[in-house]
Design an enzyme around this catalytic site. Structure first.
Site, mmCIF file in Angstrom:
data_model
loop_
_atom_site.group_PDB
_atom_site.id
_atom_site.type_symbol
_atom_site.label_atom_id
_atom_site.label_comp_id
_atom_site.label_asym_id
_atom_site.label_seq_id
_atom_site.Cartn_x
_atom_site.Cartn_y
_atom_site.Cartn_z
ATOM 1 N N GLY A 217 0.830 -1.207 0.000
ATOM 2 C CA GLY A 217 0.000 0.000 0.000
ATOM 3 C C GLY A 217 0.858 1.247 0.000
ATOM 4 O O GLY A 217 2.057 1.196 -0.290
ATOM 5 N N ASN A 218 0.233 2.359 0.297
ATOM 6 C CA ASN A 218 0.990 3.606 0.409
ATOM 7 C C ASN A 218 0.376 4.442 1.524
ATOM 8 O O ASN A 218 -0.661 4.067 2.078
ATOM 9 C CB ASN A 218 0.996 4.353 -0.928
ATOM 10 C CG ASN A 218 -0.409 4.697 -1.385
ATOM 11 O OD1 ASN A 218 -1.081 5.508 -0.764
ATOM 12 N ND2 ASN A 218 -0.873 4.037 -2.434
#
Ligand SMILES: Cc1cc2nc3c(=O)[nH]c(=O)nc-3n(C[C@H](O)[C@H](O)[C@H](O)COP(=O)(O)O)c2cc1C
Length: 420
Positions: A217-218
């Protein structure tokens, strides 16, 4: 200030007086019938501006659209049954009609008529139409009407119309600020300059699963995307917000706004599907979500365990995801605007504007807003700083401030290139 042909026009003289007293620049636009009730010299003297009913005077200054375009607020008081019907139908056979069609400012109407006229289904239908377009309706009140009649239909008193009209303007806190600064002393008007536009905004960060419990993810929080969606809704747009993993707390303002519809997306593929479906009928698409460029090849059905490892390193194979922004730009309809966001970590000596320029040309977006991100910058923060470039790669704005302030600047940039 539109004035139409009802007895209550005499009370609107007081409304104009109050507006002028409060320091507002007032242009009165009466209908021809309004002048049968209160004459032109009265309006000119009270407003201290020239007054005409027709589109054929002062033609060189394109008065029939200029007044509406310049207005921060339009009040129609009294609004007759006839004029409400004309507004609902969008008729423009006099200066008031053209002004009302040319304006993007909030419109406040104060109806005044006999009870039967007010209750008539035609009038009620017109009022409902106007309300659905965002027109603010003040009154009518119950009380003495023309002649011996009494009932619902009396125009709201000028002081109350003024208060209601000013309630749609936002005080910028100038009272505590620099009183010597004329601009600061003016109330800031909530503009409805995105009225009638359908916009799609993506927000948050996508997640690419590795196995049932892990993902790549980020750190995008979705705050900037939500600020863009809420700002657009408050400026009159219909908004679809496609949110990828945005916390409920961050989404709260969007959830509370009736003009924002929220859809959720998980992976980049989900987001691509949702954005592409919503984009079909959108005038503007803003891709503010942080999407993964790659996804994991061969997602494991079961949690990957250490026991199954044959060495101390492990390799994940990644496959490139669809480039949503480039795809949107390729498929865009004539007149549709596509705005990209790019979170960048420029190398030393390299400017953010240069990176934005290269990216906008590569993707063929109409605008690209680049922001610098880092461990303490951009993502998750409440403030942001953007460099916005146009299709040619020229910098059109460099806003910084709260994510809401920056969002307003993005919409200003969109409007500067939007041709309806
Ligand atoms: C004495 C008098 C009073 C009137 N008052 C009203 C009124 O309060 N509300 C209304 O809807 N029409 C009223 N009318 C009818 C309007 O003047 C008429 O519908 C006119 O065409 C409105 O034109 P306008 O909407 O372009 O100003 C009144 C007419 C007269 C003669």
């Amino acid at each position: 200030m539109g004035v139409t042909g009802g007895i209550a026009a005499y009370k609107s003289v007081q409304l104009v007086r109050l507006l002028v007293r409060d320091g507002h620049e007032v242009h009165v636009v009466p209908t021809a019938d309004a002048l049968r009730f209160v004459g032109l010299p009265t309006w000119e003297a009270i407003s201290r501006n020239p007054v005409t009913t027709t589109v054929h005077e002062d033609v060189a200054r394109v008065r029939h659209v200029a007044l509406g375009q310049a207005a921060d607020l339009v009040i129609v008081a009294p609004a007759t049954a006839n004029s409400l019907a004309k507004m609902a139908a969008g008729l423009a056979d006099d200066l008031l009609g053209t002004t009302l069609l040319a304006t993007t400012a909030p419109v406040v109407v104060a109806p005044a008529m006999h009870t039967e006229m007010w209750r008539h289904p035609a009038t009620q239908h017109n009022i409902a139409t106007l309300k659905s377009r965002g027109v603010h309706v003040v009154g009518p009140d119950d009380g003495a009407l023309t002649g011996d009649d009494s009932g619902l239909g009396r125009m709201t008193e000028p002081e109350a119309i003024l208060a209601a009209a000013l309630a749609v303007v936002e005080d910028d806190g100038a009272a505590e600020g620099d009183a010597a600064d004329d601009d600061a002393a003016r109330p800031v008007v909530r503009r409805h300059d995105l009225m009638g536009l359908s916009v799609v905004v993506s927000a948050g960060g996508t997640r690419e699963p590795i196995d049932p419990v892990r993902f790549i993810g980020n750190r995008s929080s979705g705050k900037q995307g939500v600020a863009l969606a809420v700002a657009a809704a408050e400026r009159g747009a219909d908004v679809i917000l496609i949110a990828a993993h945005v916390d409920a707390e961050v989404l709260a303002d969007a959830l509370a706004h009736p003009a924002v519809r929220i859809e959720r997306a998980g992976t980049t593929d989900d987001l691509a599907d949702a954005v592409q479906t919503a984009a079909v009928s959108a005038d503007v698409v803003v891709m503010a979500a942080a999407v993964a460029d790659y996804r994991v090849a061969g997602i494991s059905d079961r949690k990957i365990t250490k026991d199954s490892a044959e060495s101390t390193t492990r390799t994940l194979e990644l496959v490139e995801n669809v480039d949503i922004l480039a795809a949107l730009c390729r498929q865009r309809r004539p007149g549709q605007l596509i705005v990209g966001f790019a979170a960048e970590t420029p190398a030393e000596g390299e400017s953010l504007a240069e990176r934005a320029r290269r990216k906008v040309l590569r993707k063929d977006a109409d605008l690209l807003a680049a922001n610098e991100v880092g461990w303490t910058q951009g993502f998750e923060a409440d403030e942001n700083a953007l460099v916005i470039v146009d299709r040619a790669g020229d910098v059109v704005a460099e806003p910084h401030g709260t994510k809401r302030e920056v969002a307003e600047a993005v919409w200003d940039a969109v409007l500067s290139i939007h041709t309806p």
